[in-house]
Design a protein around this motif. Structure first.
Motif, PDB file in Angstrom:
ATOM      1  N   ILE A   1     -13.117  23.026 -22.046  1.00  0.00           N
ATOM      2  CA  ILE A   1     -12.527  22.998 -23.080  1.00  0.00           C
ATOM      3  C   ILE A   1     -12.692  21.076 -24.289  1.00  0.00           C
TER       4      ILE A   1
ATOM      5  N   SER B   1     -11.371  30.903 -21.345  1.00  0.00           N
ATOM      6  CA  SER B   1      -9.140  30.650 -22.110  1.00  0.00           C
ATOM      7  C   SER B   1      -9.408  31.822 -23.045  1.00  0.00           C
TER       8      SER B   1
ATOM      9  N   THR C   1      -8.392  32.147 -27.342  1.00  0.00           N
ATOM     10  CA  THR C   1      -8.715  30.980 -28.574  1.00  0.00           C
ATOM     11  C   THR C   1      -8.317  32.465 -28.980  1.00  0.00           C
TER      12      THR C   1
ATOM     13  N   TRP D   1      -3.384  23.761 -24.539  1.00  0.00           N
ATOM     14  CA  TRP D   1      -3.889  23.828 -25.267  1.00  0.00           C
ATOM     15  C   TRP D   1      -3.953  22.625 -26.919  1.00  0.00           C
TER      16      TRP D   1
ATOM     17  N   TYR E   1      -7.239  27.151 -28.855  1.00  0.00           N
ATOM     18  CA  TYR E   1      -7.530  27.846 -27.444  1.00  0.00           C
ATOM     19  C   TYR E   1      -6.900  27.111 -26.475  1.00  0.00           C
TER      20      TYR E   1
ATOM     21  N   TYR F   1     -13.932  34.010 -23.579  1.00  0.00           N
ATOM     22  CA  TYR F   1     -13.116  34.112 -23.505  1.00  0.00           C
ATOM     23  C   TYR F   1     -12.508  35.106 -23.977  1.00  0.00           C
TER      24      TYR F   1
END
Length: 206
Positions: free
Chosen positions: A102, A37, A39, A73, A81, A53
């Motif tokens: 997540i 992800s 962030t 998101w 995120y 990340y």
């Protein structure tokens, strides 16, 4: 959207052990890929850009939102995120099984886009244990821990929307449960018919 690959979405309140469980699962299962992800929060401890990340600043993150780069998101604990749309679509279309780590907001958004996604929620065994785990990490000031505990109340209440719930009381048991969920998904009729097409054809099942 149904794809050749399976999509597993793992969510939990901060401190429940989600990251440790997913990391251990990936080490055991070579057929499972993790989606990294983006962030806006700062890296913690030994975290590295592109491994845990993609660490970016808020203007860049907002630009990605505008361009439609994210499947989902959310803002969590004051940080943003997001999950890359292209990375997920490419891997699933290629038949890879993907795991997303997540928050619950993103998980529920993913479920709307991918009804076949498997949602897994990790619960702590108790509030006291969750607080102790956050304290043992030694990463947050007391006021931050209190905020995480307050947020955890709302997060845990969302577990009822998930397909599976795993209580992380004993790590080894929770890891076994997580592996079982992944394996059982691969044994479903549609998945077996897709992945073992020659066997199904030989048995006149297609």
């Amino acid at each position: 959207m149904e794809t050749p690959g399976n999509l597993f979405v793992v969510a939990a309140p901060s401190g429940a052990g989600k990251s440790s469980l997913v990391k251990a699962l990936l080490e055991l299962d070579s057929h499972l890929a993790v989606s990294i992800s983006h962030t806006t929060r700062k890296a913690r401890g030994q975290e590295q850009h592109g491994r845990e990340y993609w660490f970016i600043d808020e203007p860049e993150f907002r630009a990605k939102i505008e361009h439609g780069d994210f499947f989902e998101w959310a803002e969590v604990h004051g940080n943003l995120y997001g999950t890359s749309r292209k990375a997920i679509e490419t891997r699933l279309a290629a038949g890879e099984d993907v795991v997303l780590e997540i928050d619950f907001q993103g998980a529920l958004q993913i479920k709307e886009l991918f009804p076949h996604a498997v949602l897994i929620f990790i619960l702590p065994p108790s509030w006291d244990e969750l607080r102790q785990r956050l304290q043992r990490r030694g990463e947050d000031h007391p006021e931050v821990i209190e905020q995480r505990m307050a947020n955890a109340r709302e997060e845990v209440s969302q577990a009822r929307h998930f397909d599976f719930v795993i209580i992380n009381s004993l790590f080894e048991t929770a890891l076994f449960d997580l592996k079982t969920v992944v394996h059982s998904q691969r044994l479903k009729y549609v998945a077996q018919m897709r992945n073992k097409s020659q066997v199904f054809a030989a048995l006149d099942l297609v």
